[in-house]
Design a protein around this motif. Structure first.
Motif: not given
Length: 374
Positions: A68-72, A106-116
């Motif tokens: 998952t990229g920072p923008d989904g 800035p409000l919705t970007a995520t680090t989910r991909g790094t967790g994966e």
């Protein structure tokens, strides 16, 4: 003569590996009989994987598809697995600001991909984790990453919070019971920033604007990180806790991760000290190349070139050897850089020659780079 080329990247212009190769090629064209060693450096941000792979030929680079990229959007991830079971992960690979394109979030970007990527490395048997923090697109306190590893955040109605730092202010309850345990060899976070999590020097205030946050968004992100610190505890005031939008704080509070200077840790991985020990000369450099008229004063986070961080008592700056040339008019003459000598009695040590604009470098390196990131 033994020469070691150990530059970091020059952001927006050239990677560390390309810089090292260009410098070595230029040197070899003039002194073909010298023994040259290339050690591209990194500080834990972009280029860390490439530096580790270049120094360890037996390193396995493993691809993680469908992250998952920072923008989904879906992106490809990658990590390095060393023979001793250490996994090296670069946050920017799946959660970096360049992956956002021209539209920042800035409000919705995520680090989910790094967790994966981390989860894939642990599933593959990694027993220790080195996570390079730098170039992040988000200010989520690492909650996207931690969600993949089992942490859960809920609002007052009991609904799970969506990804992104903008939702953190609504967090009411946190569950860590399902959080995956840290690898037995521990977790080391590599960063070149010393910002705390909160306040005027914190993650949101300092780095939020370059991720697209205006004054209102920055205040909202600050409130979210404040609420996260109330729920997780830990040490939000710790130097480096604000790295990668607070990801360093999140992992330190939940996994007991150690926050360490990235350049020194990478240098250890590359065995840079061993290469320098037998060298007659070390060529290094970092940062970015800009026209002299546009040169800015160093930022508060500026620090010595990587080899100097590795062994501060065993280096000094030296002017590069030059070929005879016609005298330049006074207005075009370049000032001679200061020479820093080793302390008396320290013995023979290899000088460090910082790479300078105009010496054996491609002309395209004169382009100005973008702002630094966390």
């Amino acid at each position: 003569m033994k020469v070691v080329f150990a530059p970091d990247s020059f952001k927006g212009t050239v990677t560390a590996a390309d810089a090292a190769r260009a410098l070595a090629d230029g040197w070899h064209s003039i002194r073909p009989d010298d023994h040259l060693t290339i050690r591209p450096m990194a500080d834990g941000g972009e280029g860390t994987l490439a530096a580790v792979a270049a120094a360890h030929p037996v390193t396995s680079l493993l691809r993680v598809g469908g992250c998952t990229g920072p923008d989904g959007r879906t992106v490809d991830g990658e990590y390095a697995l060393l023979p001793d079971g250490t996994a090296v992960v670069e946050l920017a690979t799946a959660s970096g600001l360049p992956l956002m394109g021209p539209r920042l979030a800035p409000l919705t970007a995520t680090t989910r991909g790094t967790g994966e990527i981390i989860a894939a490395a642990l599933d593959h048997g990694a027993t220790r984790l080195l996570l390079g923090l730098g170039g992040s697109a988000s200010t989520d306190g690492g909650t996207g990453l931690l969600h993949v590893l089992g942490l859960r955040l809920f609002d007052v109605a009991g609904a799970p919070l969506p990804d992104g730092g903008g939702a953190l202010a609504r967090a009411h309850r946190i569950e860590c019971g399902g959080l995956r345990p840290a690898p037995p060899g521990g977790v080391q976070l590599l960063t070149d920033v010393t910002n705390p999590l909160l306040g005027p020097d914190g993650a949101a205030a300092v780095y939020g604007p370059q991720k697209g946050a205006g004054p209102e968004e920055t205040a909202r992100l600050e409130a979210g990180l404040t609420r996260l610190s109330e729920l997780l505890g830990g040490a939000p005031e710790r130097a480096g806790a604000g790295a990668a939008g607070g990801t360093a704080y999140g992992l330190a509070a939940t996994w007991g991760a150690a926050i360490t200077p990235g350049a020194a840790a990478v240098a250890d991985l590359l065995r840079l000290d061993e290469a320098i020990a037998s060298a007659d000369l070390v060529v290094t450099g970092e940062g970015r190349f800009v026209p002299p008229a546009c040169a800015e004063r160093p930022s508060a986070r500026s620090s010595p070139a990587p080899p100097a961080r590795v062994s501060p008592r065993r280096w000094w700056q030296a002017s590069p050897p030059t070929r005879p040339r016609s005298p330049s008019p006074p207005s075009q003459a370049r000032p001679t850089p200061p020479v820093r000598r080793p302390p008396t009695g320290s013995g023979r040590q290899a000088p460090v020659w910082p790479a300078r604009r105009g010496s054996m470098l491609p002309k395209t390196w004169g382009r100005r780079a973008g702002p630094q990131s966390d």
